[in-house]
Design a protein around this motif. Sequence first.
Motif, PDB file in Angstrom:
ATOM      1  N   TYR A 101      -6.760  26.714  23.058  1.00  0.00           N
ATOM      2  CA  TYR A 101      -6.075  27.246  21.896  1.00  0.00           C
ATOM      3  C   TYR A 101      -6.031  28.518  21.758  1.00  0.00           C
ATOM      4  O   TYR A 101      -5.331  29.047  20.512  1.00  0.00           O
ATOM      5  N   GLY A 102      -6.205  29.263  22.786  1.00  0.00           N
ATOM      6  CA  GLY A 102      -5.722  30.669  22.600  1.00  0.00           C
ATOM      7  C   GLY A 102      -6.935  31.648  21.923  1.00  0.00           C
ATOM      8  O   GLY A 102      -6.451  32.629  21.537  1.00  0.00           O
ATOM      9  N   CYS A 103      -8.137  30.970  21.403  1.00  0.00           N
ATOM     10  CA  CYS A 103      -8.865  31.873  20.537  1.00  0.00           C
ATOM     11  C   CYS A 103     -10.166  31.083  20.865  1.00  0.00           C
ATOM     12  O   CYS A 103     -10.507  30.045  21.380  1.00  0.00           O
ATOM     13  N   SER A 104     -11.510  31.784  20.359  1.00  0.00           N
ATOM     14  CA  SER A 104     -12.892  31.204  20.669  1.00  0.00           C
ATOM     15  C   SER A 104     -13.048  30.084  19.555  1.00  0.00           C
ATOM     16  O   SER A 104     -12.353  29.809  18.743  1.00  0.00           O
ATOM     17  N   PRO A 105     -14.012  28.938  19.953  1.00  0.00           N
ATOM     18  CA  PRO A 105     -14.321  28.133  18.913  1.00  0.00           C
ATOM     19  C   PRO A 105     -14.458  28.540  17.504  1.00  0.00           C
ATOM     20  O   PRO A 105     -14.019  27.926  16.532  1.00  0.00           O
ATOM     21  N   ARG A 106     -15.266  29.677  17.442  1.00  0.00           N
ATOM     22  CA  ARG A 106     -15.669  30.304  16.059  1.00  0.00           C
ATOM     23  C   ARG A 106     -14.432  30.507  15.417  1.00  0.00           C
ATOM     24  O   ARG A 106     -14.313  30.145  14.287  1.00  0.00           O
ATOM     25  N   LYS A 107     -13.303  31.430  15.846  1.00  0.00           N
ATOM     26  CA  LYS A 107     -12.293  31.768  15.240  1.00  0.00           C
ATOM     27  C   LYS A 107     -11.515  30.796  14.984  1.00  0.00           C
ATOM     28  O   LYS A 107     -10.830  30.525  13.814  1.00  0.00           O
ATOM     29  N   TYR A 108     -11.462  29.587  15.566  1.00  0.00           N
ATOM     30  CA  TYR A 108     -10.694  28.374  15.412  1.00  0.00           C
ATOM     31  C   TYR A 108     -11.206  27.765  14.314  1.00  0.00           C
ATOM     32  O   TYR A 108     -10.428  27.388  13.199  1.00  0.00           O
ATOM     33  N   ARG A 109     -12.467  27.634  14.222  1.00  0.00           N
ATOM     34  CA  ARG A 109     -13.140  26.991  12.969  1.00  0.00           C
ATOM     35  C   ARG A 109     -12.741  27.768  11.736  1.00  0.00           C
ATOM     36  O   ARG A 109     -12.590  27.248  10.499  1.00  0.00           O
ATOM     37  N   GLU A 110     -12.745  29.197  11.781  1.00  0.00           N
ATOM     38  CA  GLU A 110     -12.644  30.108  10.657  1.00  0.00           C
ATOM     39  C   GLU A 110     -10.962  29.683  10.068  1.00  0.00           C
ATOM     40  O   GLU A 110     -10.792  29.922   8.769  1.00  0.00           O
ATOM     41  N   LYS A 111     -10.228  29.334  10.947  1.00  0.00           N
ATOM     42  CA  LYS A 111      -8.611  29.437  10.619  1.00  0.00           C
ATOM     43  C   LYS A 111      -8.368  27.935   9.879  1.00  0.00           C
ATOM     44  O   LYS A 111      -7.419  27.996   9.148  1.00  0.00           O
ATOM     45  N   ASN A 159     -17.264  19.902  11.931  1.00  0.00           N
ATOM     46  CA  ASN A 159     -18.482  19.194  11.389  1.00  0.00           C
ATOM     47  C   ASN A 159     -19.527  18.915  12.538  1.00  0.00           C
ATOM     48  O   ASN A 159     -20.495  18.178  12.238  1.00  0.00           O
ATOM     49  N   THR A 160     -19.530  19.833  13.377  1.00  0.00           N
ATOM     50  CA  THR A 160     -20.637  19.690  14.556  1.00  0.00           C
ATOM     51  C   THR A 160     -21.013  21.213  14.877  1.00  0.00           C
ATOM     52  O   THR A 160     -20.004  22.083  15.156  1.00  0.00           O
TER      53      THR A 160
END
Length: 331
Positions: A320-330, A294-295
Amino acid sequence: MHTLSDYYFSSILDFLQNQGLNTQSVLSAISFNEYVDKNSLQLAPRISLHSYNALLSFASTALNSPLFGFELGKHIRTADYGVLGYLIESSSHLANAIESLLHYDSLVADIGKAHFEQHADTATVRWLPHALCNTQVIQRNMTAWVSVIRQLLNPQLSPTRVEFTESFTSQQIKQLSTWFNCPVKGNAQYNQISFAKAFLALPFKTDNSAINSALKQVSQQQLSEFKSQQNLSEHITVLLMAKSDLQECTLIKTAAAVNLTPRTLQRRLKENHLTFAQLLENERKRRAEILINNTSLIELATLLGFKDQSSFNRAFYRWYGCSPRKYREKT
């Protein structure tokens, strides 16, 4: 942070070396990096529960021994407990030894809580391990208590019942029951050892009141220092959590907030195998997980105290082993 003493950890490495496993190879296999000085490979004074779990799990697999913790506990020496071992050894009787164990156990390993109960004819020592303790840790702890008492009182001494919260096969239960020389139950509510209450009055062959008194003073001093180190890290964690954002959260400013010099703060954290950078990173990671959905990523990087987006991205990938954008998509 739940930790154990370096000598309690090192005793496992000694045991494994006797089993033909090279110490450096073992530490490399678990990606161990908790050293005071990496050049001399000297262990830090306190080792994390994470590394302890990893070492016991690796040893269990490498030796093909599901009951490795049990085998390790059977070979415990009072010296493996450090000052607490000698304090127990110099006790007048079992009741005195249990009292010392309950009070000073965190000097050896701050990974659980021991409780003592007395009933009509039976006494029980119950151990409540930290939730992250694996089965090998529990096996070692429970077995070691019985092994030490047998060494100090009578090799033939046996509990009336031993219970584990862990599951065991029927063959493993038989193996445990044979050594403990009493019924052993798995899938129990608690990890506990019950024994005849009369055992509490049994005198120790190594009883030495003068040494016991001196060791209690040393143990109390060490316990006070240990709690002080724990309280400091907890205090800093609370200070960081109270910040609206993590901009300007520097070592110098944090040290001033707790009335210490930066050098003293680093030294005291190091004694508990911590650094200010680790505590700050823990708080950044905690906030990132809460705020990421939410940010905006630019705002999140600022709130977490990163100088630029790329620094935040690198840290997030490390977490987390991934980018912030990829994490948010998951999520």
